[in-house]
Design a protein around this motif. Structure first.
Motif, short mmCIF file in Angstrom:
data_model
loop_
_atom_site.label_atom_id
_atom_site.label_comp_id
_atom_site.label_asym_id
_atom_site.label_seq_id
_atom_site.Cartn_x
_atom_site.Cartn_y
_atom_site.Cartn_z
N MET A 213 -3.21 -13.48 1.75
CA MET A 213 -3.61 -12.57 2.71
C MET A 213 -2.23 -11.42 2.30
N VAL A 214 -2.44 -10.30 2.32
CA VAL A 214 -1.26 -9.25 2.01
C VAL A 214 -1.37 -8.33 3.19
N THR A 215 -0.11 -8.12 4.02
CA THR A 215 -0.09 -7.20 4.89
C THR A 215 0.99 -6.34 4.92
N PHE A 216 1.29 -4.97 5.50
CA PHE A 216 2.06 -4.04 5.22
C PHE A 216 2.70 -3.42 6.49
N ASP A 217 3.95 -2.87 6.07
CA ASP A 217 4.48 -2.03 7.02
C ASP A 217 4.68 -0.53 6.22
N VAL A 218 4.39 0.46 7.11
CA VAL A 218 4.27 1.79 6.35
C VAL A 218 5.49 2.74 7.23
N GLY A 219 5.94 3.46 6.51
CA GLY A 219 6.95 4.58 7.26
C GLY A 219 7.00 5.84 6.24
N GLU A 220 6.62 6.95 6.92
CA GLU A 220 6.87 8.28 6.24
C GLU A 220 6.08 8.54 4.93
N GLY A 221 4.73 7.82 5.25
CA GLY A 221 3.77 7.99 3.97
C GLY A 221 3.86 7.27 2.97
N HIS A 222 4.67 5.94 3.02
CA HIS A 222 4.98 5.20 1.81
C HIS A 222 5.00 3.74 2.52
N VAL A 223 4.60 2.85 1.53
CA VAL A 223 4.77 1.54 2.25
C VAL A 223 6.16 0.77 1.83
N THR A 224 6.81 0.37 3.28
CA THR A 224 8.18 -0.10 3.30
C THR A 224 8.27 -1.47 3.11
N HIS A 225 7.11 -2.23 3.29
CA HIS A 225 7.32 -3.70 3.23
C HIS A 225 5.81 -4.15 2.91
N VAL A 226 6.01 -5.14 1.83
CA VAL A 226 4.73 -5.92 1.53
C VAL A 226 4.86 -7.23 1.82
N TRP A 227 4.06 -7.93 2.58
CA TRP A 227 4.16 -9.28 2.87
C TRP A 227 3.04 -10.02 2.43
N LEU A 228 3.21 -10.93 1.49
CA LEU A 228 1.90 -11.69 0.70
C LEU A 228 2.26 -13.17 1.41
N MET A 229 1.44 -13.49 1.86
CA MET A 229 1.11 -15.04 2.35
C MET A 229 0.27 -15.86 1.33
N LEU A 230 0.89 -16.81 0.52
CA LEU A 230 0.16 -17.74 -0.29
C LEU A 230 0.07 -18.97 0.18
N ASN A 231 0.75 -19.38 1.19
CA ASN A 231 0.78 -20.65 1.65
C ASN A 231 -0.60 -20.98 2.40
#
Length: 322
Positions: free
Chosen positions: A294-312
């Motif tokens: 499962m992949v989730t994101f944080d976005v700021g000022e029109g860009h992806v700032t954090h990508v969190w990839l859960m594989l556990n």
């Protein structure tokens, strides 16, 4: 003629009904307690353990003591919070043996909907709303990762006061501090949260950027992907030792983009399916009939700032394949 019921039977029946209603009221708190414990611990497994131990302590009380508790919900909340405080104190030591990076568990957007709107304390709501952080959603990965940077006492105080509206004098008894010191804990915790929220964007902007990320990744367009990623973007992957994953944070758009493209090349059958997460639009990674991540994101000022990839796989149980 029918015999009259034995003397006292009506009173016994009514007492039984009262006991049943009291039990129902206590058990009705379970989902709210799970919501509170999840915010404090970051995983559903830990939250379930906290709630189970809370109820065990309730039922170990002598009947007279249970009957003397005016607001069972408040008692359950205090006990669950103390258990969380103890658990958080040992969590850092436990994570030293964790394989790779540790991330909080991503959850669906509506998993704990409306669980933090009504205070669980025995008195009126906290009287200082101007000193509280307004939270649109308190179970997003963006916020949970900020909570991970807090001390256990800060985290418990923040969740109890700013999410559940419990007054500081009651929280003081949970964390073992004075009310004034507890207020300072909340102030410190809010600095962490407000710093993150400076770059917060609307849900529409978030989802628009995330869709561009998905299109570029699936299409193999590394130049477009680089345009979507922020200059200081970070990728964190939690495999829990079950899956080969990046053991360190991946920094910068070039490294993040090449890492993601490498995954797509090695997993040509991988599909990204839309899911509504507590952060906004996210994607379930599916490999045929297998849930990959499962992949989730944080976005700021029109860009992806954090990508969190859960594989556990132990942290993917709330993401069924449709």
């Amino acid at each position: 003629m029918p015999e009259d019921p034995p003397a006292g039977s009506a009173e016994c029946a009514e007492a039984g009904r009262d006991a049943s209603r009291a039990l129902d009221a206590v058990m009705a708190e379970r989902h709210r307690l799970l919501s509170l414990a999840f915010r404090m611990t970051g995983t559903l497994a830990d939250a379930e353990d906290v709630v189970q131990e809370t109820y065990a302590r309730w039922y170990r009380l002598e009947p007279g003591k249970r009957d003397g508790i005016a607001v069972p919900a408040a008692w359950l909340t205090r006990v669950a919070s103390r258990i969380c405080l103890d658990l958080l104190g040992s969590a850092r030591a436990r994570r030293e043996t964790y394989i790779g990076q540790w991330l909080p568990e991503p959850v669906p957007a509506d998993l704990f909907a409306d669980t933090a709107r009504v205070p669980l304390n025995s008195g009126p709501p906290a009287a200082d709303p101007l000193e509280r952080v307004t939270l649109d959603d308190a179970v997003s990965m963006a916020l949970l990762t900020v909570l991970e940077a807090m001390t256990p006492a800060e985290r418990v105080t923040f969740v109890l006061h700013d999410v559940f509206g419990v007054p500081f004098d009651e929280i003081a008894g949970v964390v073992g501090r004075s009310a004034a010191a507890t207020r300072q804990l909340a102030t410190s915790a809010r600095r962490h949260v407000r710093h993150r929220r400076r770059t917060q964007v609307s849900s529409h902007q978030h989802d628009e950027v995330v869709r561009a990320f998905r299109d570029a990744t699936v299409g193999g367009d590394i130049e477009e992907l680089l345009r979507v990623l922020a200059p200081d973007v970070e990728l964190r992957v939690d495999g829990g030792g079950f899956v080969n994953a990046a053991t360190q944070v991946v920094h910068g758009p070039d490294r993040v983009a090449r890492w993601l493209m490498g995954v797509m090349r090695k997993q040509p059958a991988l599909r990204l399916e839309r899911r509504d997460t507590a952060d906004g639009l996210g994607y379930l990674l599916r490999d045929g009939g297998r849930r990959y991540g499962m992949v989730t994101f944080d976005v700021g000022e029109g860009h992806v700032t954090h990508v969190w990839l859960m594989l556990n796989p132990t942290k993917l149980t709330n993401w069924p394949l449709d």
